[in-house]
Design an enzyme around this catalytic site. Sequence first.
Site, short mmCIF file in Angstrom:
data_model
loop_
_atom_site.label_atom_id
_atom_site.label_comp_id
_atom_site.label_asym_id
_atom_site.label_seq_id
_atom_site.Cartn_x
_atom_site.Cartn_y
_atom_site.Cartn_z
N ASP A 54 0.84 -1.20 0.00
CA ASP A 54 0.00 0.00 0.00
C ASP A 54 0.88 1.25 0.00
O ASP A 54 1.68 1.46 0.91
CB ASP A 54 -0.91 0.00 1.24
CG ASP A 54 -2.10 0.93 1.08
OD1 ASP A 54 -1.90 2.10 0.72
OD2 ASP A 54 -3.24 0.48 1.30
N SER A 104 -7.09 4.41 -1.28
CA SER A 104 -6.86 2.96 -1.29
C SER A 104 -8.12 2.14 -1.56
O SER A 104 -8.03 1.02 -2.06
CB SER A 104 -6.25 2.51 0.05
OG SER A 104 -4.96 3.05 0.21
N THR A 171 -8.31 -1.70 1.76
CA THR A 171 -7.84 -2.72 0.81
C THR A 171 -8.46 -4.09 1.06
O THR A 171 -9.05 -4.67 0.13
CB THR A 171 -6.31 -2.79 0.83
OG1 THR A 171 -5.77 -1.52 0.46
CG2 THR A 171 -5.80 -3.86 -0.12
N ASP A 333 2.07 2.62 3.61
CA ASP A 333 1.25 3.79 3.35
C ASP A 333 1.17 4.70 4.57
O ASP A 333 1.33 5.93 4.46
CB ASP A 333 -0.15 3.33 2.93
CG ASP A 333 -1.14 4.46 2.76
OD1 ASP A 333 -1.02 5.21 1.78
OD2 ASP A 333 -2.04 4.59 3.62
N HIS A 337 2.38 8.61 5.09
CA HIS A 337 1.49 9.69 5.53
C HIS A 337 2.10 10.48 6.69
O HIS A 337 1.86 11.68 6.83
CB HIS A 337 0.14 9.11 5.97
CG HIS A 337 -0.79 8.78 4.83
ND1 HIS A 337 -1.10 9.68 3.84
CD2 HIS A 337 -1.48 7.64 4.54
CE1 HIS A 337 -1.94 9.12 2.98
NE2 HIS A 337 -2.17 7.88 3.38
N ASP A 374 -1.16 -0.09 -4.73
CA ASP A 374 -2.44 0.49 -5.09
C ASP A 374 -2.29 1.93 -5.58
O ASP A 374 -3.04 2.40 -6.41
CB ASP A 374 -3.43 0.42 -3.91
CG ASP A 374 -2.82 0.92 -2.61
OD1 ASP A 374 -1.61 1.25 -2.58
OD2 ASP A 374 -3.55 0.98 -1.61
N HIS A 375 -1.29 2.62 -5.05
CA HIS A 375 -1.03 4.01 -5.44
C HIS A 375 0.35 4.39 -4.94
O HIS A 375 1.01 3.62 -4.24
CB HIS A 375 -2.08 4.95 -4.83
CG HIS A 375 -2.19 4.83 -3.34
ND1 HIS A 375 -1.23 5.35 -2.48
CD2 HIS A 375 -3.10 4.22 -2.55
CE1 HIS A 375 -1.57 5.06 -1.24
NE2 HIS A 375 -2.68 4.36 -1.25
#
Length: 533
Positions: A54, A104, A171, A333, A337, A374-375
């Site tokens: 992620d 996500s 997810t 992820d 952040h 995912d990104h």
Amino acid sequence: MFCFVLLTVAYLSVVATAQDAAYWNRVGQDTLDRVLAVDQNQGVAKNVVLFIGDGMNTATITASRIYRGQLAGRSGEDDVLSWETFPNVGLMKTYNTNHQVPDSASTATAIVTGVKSKFGTVGVDDRVQRGQCSSISEGVEGGQLDSLLVLAHMEGKATGFVSTARVSHATPASLYAHSVDRNWEGDYEVPADQLALGCTDIASQLVYNNSFINVILGGGRRVFLPTSEPDPEYGPDGVTGRRTDGKDLTQVWQSGKESAIYVWNKTAFNDVDPSSTDFLLGLFEPSHMRYDNDRPNDRAGEPSLAEMTTKAIEILQKDENGFFLLVEAARIDHAHHDTVAKDALSDTVALDAAVAAAIDLTSTEDTLIIVTADHGHTFSFGGYPTRGNPILGFDDYWNGTDGLPYLTLSYANGPGAEKVVESYNRTGKRPNHLDTDTYADGFMQDAIAPLSEETHGGQDVSVHASGPWSHLFCGVREQNYIAHAVRFAACYGDRVDNACTRDSNDANTSSPLSIKLICLAVITAIAGHVINR
């Protein structure tokens, strides 16, 4: 600074040997030989293991590769992560139907259902409006989407998923839930007026609508336990469940199942015997699981991502029909952040170990393994640091025009910018990192725009594949293509033309396999001519 000294000494010892023209020519030719030896596997993917890092953009992969190597005393740049040995790689476009930069929930939905959707929605298509239960309950045709996991179950296969996030998070939820809002993980998070329209929380959908899932491992106890029940790990601190309906979903999940085990700590997890366990639910934290760096500090213990992946495969592979497993390294992820690169890289290295475990437990003959993200994030890797320079340090080649060093890793936005702003306000200059321990736990990389949370990035992400029909994962594709390629390779769904109906031994000279063999013969001949000159 001590970390810098150790890494520098290690670097000097590693690169002391000459890497002259003969060395690099040998590396190039060896790589060419390996590529030439690869053939297209056109068998059937009996098993599918889908890994999602992620937020794992390509800068994260590169920096993590170096980080892993440097932890082992090597320079790091020429290290190879487990999925970087896969023969096939492509790029995926990550935008969703209403945002250039996605979240996500929408990206996971695209990956596992084959359909792009709106930001913040789970397992539904673009016609569904976020937060509006009526857009599902009124029966929008096609609004609810079947995932790869559900399709695998329909084909009689064992299924499971592993995540370091809450198992009801965006997810994993895309595998089994249909929700107009990714945040409706527990009943207490669904607005009363939306509950009245028939929408249910994501955790309830997992337990009541998807009892067939064999393995569920991750965090998220709080959405399973009622407010009246103390958390088994943190109850002495006054922590309880959060469900307001009074239900203990861990008990509901176990009811009616044979050979079903629920665990919440490392000891109980280790005691699970895969040979006698058909269903396993593991919830190791009230919220997300810990970062891999912090895992040893957990009071009840938590299994690693590799350990959870191993246990899941050992349980699922008992099914003679095969299995589908999704594994998410979710906290890459979260670390991004927070602009804490060390945790992001460490959790990527943990993903590397999980992929390696899956490779060891399966065969490329019948198992399709996919590793993707995912990104991305606004995470950046730059400057002109010399070979072997500590990846979490600063550029040792030159300073900024203000005479101060800058970090090799940085972010375009996020909380890391707050210390930059504070330094400017206090001294009129950026932070001076020469005397900073940039390897300290929780150290935040510098960022440009101050935000309470760093954002996702809109760049394409890589996809790596090995096993049956893995050559389908190539080129620049829309992200939803992944699900369609998996369906073909594993024969999920109602498509007539798939791996099961293709004759991989077809002697038709116009087939892609035959064409490739001809191309490989020509390339081999040319390469041999060049080498012998």
